[in-house]
Design a protein around this motif. Structure first.
Motif, PDB file in Angstrom:
ATOM      1  N   ALA A   1       0.920  -1.280  -0.095  1.00 47.09           N
ATOM      2  CA  ALA A   1       0.049   0.063  -0.200  1.00 47.09           C
ATOM      3  C   ALA A   1       0.808   1.374   0.035  1.00 47.09           C
ATOM      4  O   ALA A   1       0.533   2.283  -0.706  1.00 47.09           O
ATOM      5  N   MET A   2       1.950   1.234   0.724  1.00 38.48           N
ATOM      6  CA  MET A   2       2.847   2.303   0.741  1.00 38.48           C
ATOM      7  C   MET A   2       3.622   2.667  -0.641  1.00 38.48           C
ATOM      8  O   MET A   2       3.747   3.672  -1.061  1.00 38.48           O
ATOM      9  N   TYR A   3       3.983   1.429  -1.200  1.00 36.32           N
ATOM     10  CA  TYR A   3       4.951   1.562  -2.461  1.00 36.32           C
ATOM     11  C   TYR A   3       3.830   2.157  -3.516  1.00 36.32           C
ATOM     12  O   TYR A   3       4.291   2.778  -4.392  1.00 36.32           O
ATOM     13  N   ARG A   4       2.459   1.760  -3.469  1.00 37.14           N
ATOM     14  CA  ARG A   4       1.795   2.381  -4.447  1.00 37.14           C
ATOM     15  C   ARG A   4       1.491   3.652  -4.405  1.00 37.14           C
ATOM     16  O   ARG A   4       0.936   4.358  -5.372  1.00 37.14           O
ATOM     17  N   LYS A   5       1.858   4.164  -3.280  1.00 39.97           N
ATOM     18  CA  LYS A   5       1.503   5.801  -3.248  1.00 39.97           C
ATOM     19  C   LYS A   5       2.698   6.611  -3.699  1.00 39.97           C
ATOM     20  O   LYS A   5       2.669   7.900  -3.982  1.00 39.97           O
ATOM     21  N   VAL A   6       3.776   5.946  -4.138  1.00 41.09           N
ATOM     22  CA  VAL A   6       5.040   6.580  -4.724  1.00 41.09           C
ATOM     23  C   VAL A   6       4.655   7.127  -6.231  1.00 41.09           C
ATOM     24  O   VAL A   6       4.206   6.265  -7.149  1.00 41.09           O
ATOM     25  N   PRO A   7       4.635   8.127  -6.512  1.00 43.09           N
ATOM     26  CA  PRO A   7       4.204   8.855  -7.711  1.00 43.09           C
ATOM     27  C   PRO A   7       5.230   8.445  -8.932  1.00 43.09           C
ATOM     28  O   PRO A   7       6.539   8.467  -8.400  1.00 43.09           O
ATOM     29  N   GLU A   8       4.805   8.439 -10.131  1.00 41.10           N
ATOM     30  CA  GLU A   8       5.903   8.215 -11.241  1.00 41.10           C
ATOM     31  C   GLU A   8       6.839   9.321 -11.279  1.00 41.10           C
ATOM     32  O   GLU A   8       8.138   9.136 -11.792  1.00 41.10           O
ATOM     33  N   SER A   9       6.618  10.336 -10.902  1.00 45.06           N
ATOM     34  CA  SER A   9       7.426  11.667 -11.144  1.00 45.06           C
ATOM     35  C   SER A   9       8.446  11.466  -9.790  1.00 45.06           C
ATOM     36  O   SER A   9       9.277  12.249  -9.889  1.00 45.06           O
ATOM     37  N   ASP A  10       8.372  10.743  -8.799  1.00 40.08           N
ATOM     38  CA  ASP A  10       9.394  10.576  -7.848  1.00 40.08           C
ATOM     39  C   ASP A  10      10.542   9.673  -8.370  1.00 40.08           C
ATOM     40  O   ASP A  10      10.550   8.802  -8.811  1.00 40.08           O
ATOM     41  N   PRO A  11      11.724  10.061  -7.893  1.00 39.18           N
ATOM     42  CA  PRO A  11      13.078   9.462  -8.475  1.00 39.18           C
ATOM     43  C   PRO A  11      12.985   8.461  -7.678  1.00 39.18           C
ATOM     44  O   PRO A  11      13.809   7.414  -8.273  1.00 39.18           O
ATOM     45  N   GLN A  12      12.255   7.875  -6.780  1.00 45.22           N
ATOM     46  CA  GLN A  12      12.337   6.525  -5.954  1.00 45.22           C
ATOM     47  C   GLN A  12      11.376   5.746  -6.637  1.00 45.22           C
ATOM     48  O   GLN A  12      11.183   4.505  -6.164  1.00 45.22           O
ATOM     49  N   HIS A  13      10.585   5.914  -7.569  1.00 45.43           N
ATOM     50  CA  HIS A  13       9.412   5.369  -8.332  1.00 45.43           C
ATOM     51  C   HIS A  13       9.814   3.970  -8.638  1.00 45.43           C
ATOM     52  O   HIS A  13       9.368   2.857  -8.456  1.00 45.43           O
ATOM     53  N   ALA A  14      11.061   3.968  -9.520  1.00 45.94           N
ATOM     54  CA  ALA A  14      11.709   2.562 -10.101  1.00 45.94           C
ATOM     55  C   ALA A  14      11.844   1.802  -8.691  1.00 45.94           C
ATOM     56  O   ALA A  14      11.707   0.352  -8.900  1.00 45.94           O
ATOM     57  N   ASP A  15      12.526   2.265  -7.829  1.00 46.54           N
ATOM     58  CA  ASP A  15      12.867   1.284  -6.669  1.00 46.54           C
ATOM     59  C   ASP A  15      11.659   0.771  -5.934  1.00 46.54           C
ATOM     60  O   ASP A  15      11.489  -0.185  -5.564  1.00 46.54           O
ATOM     61  N   ALA A  16      10.611   1.624  -6.018  1.00 44.92           N
ATOM     62  CA  ALA A  16       9.426   1.329  -5.055  1.00 44.92           C
ATOM     63  C   ALA A  16       8.730   0.266  -5.959  1.00 44.92           C
ATOM     64  O   ALA A  16       8.338  -0.496  -5.423  1.00 44.92           O
ATOM     65  N   GLN A  17       8.809   0.297  -7.383  1.00 44.06           N
ATOM     66  CA  GLN A  17       7.988  -0.665  -8.123  1.00 44.06           C
ATOM     67  C   GLN A  17       8.817  -2.165  -7.840  1.00 44.06           C
ATOM     68  O   GLN A  17       8.238  -3.243  -7.938  1.00 44.06           O
ATOM     69  N   TYR A  18       9.998  -2.093  -7.862  1.00 42.57           N
ATOM     70  CA  TYR A  18      10.630  -3.258  -7.677  1.00 42.57           C
ATOM     71  C   TYR A  18      10.600  -4.114  -6.237  1.00 42.57           C
ATOM     72  O   TYR A  18      10.327  -5.005  -6.201  1.00 42.57           O
ATOM     73  N   PHE A  19      10.653  -2.997  -5.398  1.00 39.68           N
ATOM     74  CA  PHE A  19      10.441  -3.797  -4.032  1.00 39.68           C
ATOM     75  C   PHE A  19       8.919  -3.801  -3.773  1.00 39.68           C
ATOM     76  O   PHE A  19       8.565  -5.033  -3.068  1.00 39.68           O
ATOM     77  N   MET A  20       7.953  -3.318  -4.429  1.00 36.78           N
ATOM     78  CA  MET A  20       6.598  -3.742  -4.452  1.00 36.78           C
ATOM     79  C   MET A  20       6.311  -5.035  -5.096  1.00 36.78           C
ATOM     80  O   MET A  20       5.583  -5.943  -4.579  1.00 36.78           O
ATOM     81  N   LEU A  21       7.122  -5.333  -6.185  1.00 38.82           N
ATOM     82  CA  LEU A  21       6.970  -6.972  -6.905  1.00 38.82           C
ATOM     83  C   LEU A  21       7.517  -7.855  -5.804  1.00 38.82           C
ATOM     84  O   LEU A  21       6.964  -8.793  -5.734  1.00 38.82           O
ATOM     85  N   ARG A  22       8.495  -7.499  -4.962  1.00 38.48           N
ATOM     86  CA  ARG A  22       9.055  -8.385  -3.965  1.00 38.48           C
ATOM     87  C   ARG A  22       8.011  -8.590  -3.133  1.00 38.48           C
ATOM     88  O   ARG A  22       8.021  -9.668  -2.381  1.00 38.48           O
ATOM     89  N   ALA A  23       7.418  -7.577  -2.440  1.00 36.53           N
ATOM     90  CA  ALA A  23       6.635  -7.667  -1.522  1.00 36.53           C
ATOM     91  C   ALA A  23       5.396  -8.603  -2.114  1.00 36.53           C
ATOM     92  O   ALA A  23       4.624  -9.343  -1.220  1.00 36.53           O
ATOM     93  N   LEU A  24       5.029  -8.280  -3.326  1.00 36.09           N
ATOM     94  CA  LEU A  24       3.866  -8.999  -3.861  1.00 36.09           C
ATOM     95  C   LEU A  24       3.888 -10.546  -3.903  1.00 36.09           C
ATOM     96  O   LEU A  24       3.267 -11.326  -3.636  1.00 36.09           O
ATOM     97  N   ASP A  25       5.358 -10.841  -4.148  1.00 36.89           N
ATOM     98  CA  ASP A  25       5.646 -12.241  -4.261  1.00 36.89           C
ATOM     99  C   ASP A  25       5.703 -12.776  -2.954  1.00 36.89           C
ATOM    100  O   ASP A  25       5.306 -13.954  -2.800  1.00 36.89           O
ATOM    101  N   SER A  26       6.207 -12.103  -2.050  1.00 37.18           N
ATOM    102  CA  SER A  26       6.292 -12.545  -0.761  1.00 37.18           C
ATOM    103  C   SER A  26       5.040 -12.977  -0.170  1.00 37.18           C
ATOM    104  O   SER A  26       4.566 -14.020   0.560  1.00 37.18           O
ATOM    105  N   LEU A  27       4.076 -12.096  -0.398  1.00 34.36           N
ATOM    106  CA  LEU A  27       2.615 -12.273   0.006  1.00 34.36           C
ATOM    107  C   LEU A  27       1.843 -13.387  -0.566  1.00 34.36           C
ATOM    108  O   LEU A  27       1.119 -14.191   0.011  1.00 34.36           O
ATOM    109  N   HIS A  28       2.253 -13.487  -1.913  1.00 37.50           N
ATOM    110  CA  HIS A  28       1.831 -14.540  -2.618  1.00 37.50           C
ATOM    111  C   HIS A  28       1.974 -15.869  -2.224  1.00 37.50           C
ATOM    112  O   HIS A  28       1.485 -16.757  -2.069  1.00 37.50           O
TER     113      HIS A  28
END
Length: 85
Positions: free
Chosen positions: A17-44
Motif C-alpha cells: 500500500a505504501m509503495y503504491r503511493k509513490v508517484p511516477e514523478s518521484d525519483p524513488q518510483h523505480a525502486d518502489a516498483q521493484y520492492f513492491m514486486l518483491r512484497a507481492l511475491d512474498s505475500l503470494h
C-alpha cells in the motif's frame, strides 16, 4: 523507508500500500516498483492456494515485471543494490 521497514517486518500488504503511493514523478518510483514486486511475491508465497486475491496478485506481478526489468536494465532507481543486479 517506511515501506521497506514494513516489508522487513513481513507486513507485506501494508508495504505494498505504501509503495503504491509513490508517484511516477518521484525519483524513488523505480525502486518502489521493484520492492513492491518483491512484497507481492512474498505475500503470494505465504497465502493459501484458495486465497481469492491470489489471481489478482499474480496479474499485478505480471504487469510489474516488464517495467521492473526495463528499469533494471537501464540502471534506473537510486538503490545501489538494484543497479548491481
Amino acid at each position: 523507508a517506511y515501506a521497506a521497514r514494513l516489508q522487513r517486518q513481513k507486513k507485506y500488504a501494508e508495504a505494498i500500500a505504501m509503495y503504491r503511493k509513490v508517484p511516477e514523478s518521484d525519483p524513488q518510483h523505480a525502486d518502489a516498483q521493484y520492492f513492491m514486486l518483491r512484497a507481492l511475491d512474498s505475500l503470494h508465497l505465504q497465502s493459501p492456494a484458495n486465497d481469492p486475491e491470489r489471481n489478482a496478485r499474480v496479474a499485478e506481478m505480471s504487469k510489474l515485471v516488464e517495467g521492473v526489468r526495463t528499469n533494471l536494465s537501464r540502471g534506473s532507481g537510486n538503490d545501489p543494490k538494484l543497479r548491481s543486479r
